[in-house]
Design a protein around this motif. Sequence first.
Motif, mmCIF file in Angstrom:
data_model
loop_
_atom_site.group_PDB
_atom_site.id
_atom_site.type_symbol
_atom_site.label_atom_id
_atom_site.label_comp_id
_atom_site.label_asym_id
_atom_site.label_seq_id
_atom_site.Cartn_x
_atom_site.Cartn_y
_atom_site.Cartn_z
ATOM 1 N N PHE A 1 0.832 -1.204 0.000
ATOM 2 C CA PHE A 1 0.000 0.000 0.000
ATOM 3 C C PHE A 1 0.866 1.253 0.000
ATOM 4 C CE2 PHE A 1 -3.281 2.908 1.058
ATOM 5 C CZ PHE A 1 -2.835 3.689 2.108
ATOM 6 N N VAL A 2 0.426 2.260 -0.757
ATOM 7 C CA VAL A 2 1.102 3.551 -0.776
ATOM 8 C C VAL A 2 0.181 4.653 -0.257
ATOM 9 C CG1 VAL A 2 2.167 5.309 -2.238
ATOM 10 C CG2 VAL A 2 2.584 2.871 -2.704
ATOM 11 N N ALA A 3 -0.992 4.790 -0.888
ATOM 12 C CA ALA A 3 -1.905 5.868 -0.508
ATOM 13 C C ALA A 3 -3.308 5.530 -0.988
ATOM 14 C CB ALA A 3 -1.449 7.201 -1.113
ATOM 15 N N ALA B 1 -9.245 0.585 -7.779
ATOM 16 C CA ALA B 1 -10.537 1.125 -7.365
ATOM 17 C C ALA B 1 -11.256 0.100 -6.500
ATOM 18 C CB ALA B 1 -11.396 1.456 -8.586
ATOM 19 N N GLY B 2 -11.773 0.553 -5.369
ATOM 20 C CA GLY B 2 -12.479 -0.334 -4.466
ATOM 21 C C GLY B 2 -13.634 0.353 -3.791
ATOM 22 N N ARG B 3 -14.526 -0.424 -3.198
ATOM 23 C CA ARG B 3 -15.731 0.128 -2.592
ATOM 24 C C ARG B 3 -15.452 0.778 -1.252
ATOM 25 N NH1 ARG B 3 -19.710 0.981 -6.299
ATOM 26 N NH2 ARG B 3 -19.950 -0.856 -7.627
ATOM 27 N N ALA B 4 -14.343 0.382 -0.617
ATOM 28 C CA ALA B 4 -14.039 0.918 0.710
ATOM 29 C C ALA B 4 -12.620 1.443 0.752
ATOM 30 C CB ALA B 4 -14.215 -0.171 1.771
ATOM 31 N N MET B 5 -12.388 2.408 1.623
ATOM 32 C CA MET B 5 -11.042 2.938 1.840
ATOM 33 C C MET B 5 -10.243 1.878 2.587
ATOM 34 S SD MET B 5 -10.061 6.442 3.786
ATOM 35 C CE MET B 5 -8.416 7.118 3.779
ATOM 36 N N SER B 6 -9.217 1.345 1.947
ATOM 37 C CA SER B 6 -8.522 0.200 2.511
ATOM 38 C C SER B 6 -7.055 0.219 2.123
ATOM 39 C CB SER B 6 -9.177 -1.092 2.015
ATOM 40 O OG SER B 6 -8.417 -2.226 2.369
ATOM 41 N N ILE B 7 -6.223 -0.412 2.958
ATOM 42 C CA ILE B 7 -4.805 -0.571 2.632
ATOM 43 C C ILE B 7 -4.516 -1.994 2.164
ATOM 44 C CG2 ILE B 7 -4.210 1.197 4.345
ATOM 45 C CD1 ILE B 7 -3.119 -1.073 6.102
ATOM 46 N N ILE C 1 -6.629 -7.067 -1.519
ATOM 47 C CA ILE C 1 -7.743 -7.917 -1.946
ATOM 48 C C ILE C 1 -9.092 -7.222 -1.836
ATOM 49 C CG2 ILE C 1 -6.551 -10.075 -1.414
ATOM 50 C CD1 ILE C 1 -8.230 -10.241 1.141
ATOM 51 N N THR C 2 -9.137 -6.068 -1.201
ATOM 52 C CA THR C 2 -10.403 -5.340 -1.106
ATOM 53 C C THR C 2 -10.672 -4.473 -2.334
ATOM 54 O OG1 THR C 2 -9.389 -3.462 0.043
ATOM 55 C CG2 THR C 2 -10.215 -5.273 1.404
#
Length: 122
Positions: free
Chosen positions: A47-49, A98-104, A107-108
């Motif tokens: 993860f970066v940002a 792109a994902g549905r939730a803010m995550s690090i 797999i999300t």
Amino acid sequence: QVQLVESGGGLVQAGGSLRLSCAASERTSSSYAMGWFRQPPGKEREFVAVITRSVGGTSYADSVKGRFTISRDNAKNTVYLQMNSLKPEDTAVYFCAAGRAMSIITITYNYWGQGTQVTVSS
């Protein structure tokens, strides 16, 4: 299906700057959090940002905090990663997602770009 295309990578000397762009194929502002990840040679993707959907809240990995800035232009369906004070250890393939939730967590995220190479020479 959201398609993501990164650009802006390249070779830069330590201490230099680059701005990565991630163009989405459709409107993502109200539906997706957008993240940047990187994969150094021989290592796991990390993860970066990340930036939230419409509100634009952000979170950064400790290793880039204070040097990198994530932003989004919802009118252009584009997310940016401004990278300053680059270090050789920032060398990696950088991916947007792109994902549905803010995550690090990788797999999300539902959709990924093909990646862009960033190489920082010492």
